[in-house]
Design a protein around this motif. Structure first.
Motif: not given
Ligand code: FAD
Length: 273
Positions: A260, A19, A7
């Motif tokens: 993400n 997220l 991420f």
């Protein structure tokens, strides 16, 4: 198949919320670890740290911060690693990074092998260290042979494993692993997998990191660039086939560059298993 997911640290409240949702979906397939990127020169130092600690405190998944050495000092690097150690973090992705434009000072640790050596000298085996690998060579390497020598320096300095730059040609990966084995390097080299979800972003990113998108793929992506559904279907087919080839030839671990987002990654993993 073991999986890990990368991420970038979100910068807005909306990004953070997104997220969290992505993580909660990916946790369900039992990943080995999550990793969080770091802006070279310290540009995301706080947000990387906050994201890592949030994962550590709230998810049941190991988390590995990325850390770059370019433009930094040994004392600054140690300060960051000390904090991670205090919070129970025991894995890092150690990188040189690219010097941000305008920054003059390359810092005390000029290449990733020096960063690995520094981490080992300060923390012995506390941190499991992953490094970057470039099966199609790194854009700044003189040639693939020097790239392999420089990669070997990171392993000799103490790297435990490596994650590759993404690629769409499995032969590049297998040849790279073979070349390493010829010089006695046997650490796990996990393929980095980039899902294809957006034509212009992929082209821009691939130009930046000098990753080759085979022409037969580019031609179709160009055709579908204004037809999102067809692009997503084709992109998934290409990446799924790549993952299948890797799996069939014995690869047992994949690292996904998620950007993400979870949808395409999850779909690929489900079909793969
Ligand atoms: P190095 O291994 O140091 O190599 C960099 C270049 O220097 C190579 O061309 C190598 O051949 C050459 N070299 C090495 N040693 C020597 C030497 N002694 N003399 C001359 N040349 C030498 N970037 C970020 O900013 N943040 C991130 O979070 C991030 N995460 C990444 C994760 C992965 C899995 C990968 C593959 C890349 C990531 N990057 C990230 C990008 C990376 O920082 C860049 O590709 C950077 O240019 C090289 O970093 P490195 O650690 O591979 O450097």
């Amino acid at each position: 198949m073991k999986t890990s997911f990368e991420f970038f640290p979100p910068q807005s409240d909306e990004g953070k919320k997104n997220l969290q949702q992505v993580r909660s979906k990916l946790i369900q397939i039992n990943p080995e670890y999550f990793s969080v990127t770091y802006g070279a020169g310290g540009t995301t130092q706080e947000s990387t740290f906050d994201t890592v600690i949030d994962i550590k405190n709230n998810d049941t998944v190991r988390v590995a911060p990325h850390l770059t050495s370019i433009g930094s000092s040994k004392s600054k690097t140690k300060e960051i690693l000390d904090q991670y150690k205090e919070h129970g973090i025991d894995k890092v992705v150690a990188l040189r990074g690219d010097i941000p434009s305008g920054m003059q000072n390359t810092g005390e640790l000029r290449y990733a092998n020096e960063l690995v050596e520094f981490i080992k000298s300060e923390y012995n085996d506390h941190f499991h260290i992953e490094v970057a690998a470039y099966p199609e060579s790194h854009p700044q390497a003189k040639n693939i042979s020097t790239e392999i020598d420089h990669f070997a320096n990171k392993v000799r300095a103490g790297a435990d494993g490596a994650i590759t730059q993404y690629f769409y040609n499995a032969d590049a990966y297998f040849r790279f692993v073979d070349d390493l084995e010829k010089i006695g390097i046997y650490i796990p080299i996990t393929p980095g997998i980039m899902p294809i979800t957006n034509y212009s972003n992929l082209v821009r990113f691939s130009n930046m990191c000098d990753t080759q998108i085979p022409k037969w793929i580019t031609e179709r992506l160009k055709l579908y660039k204004d037809d999102k559904d067809s692009l997503l279907d084709f992109g998934e087919e290409v990446v799924l086939n790549l993952c299948r080839t890797l799996k069939e030839k014995g690869v047992d671990s994949l690292h996904f560059y998620t950007m993400n987002r979870s949808d395409s990654v999850l779909s690929i993993i489900k079909k793969l298993s």
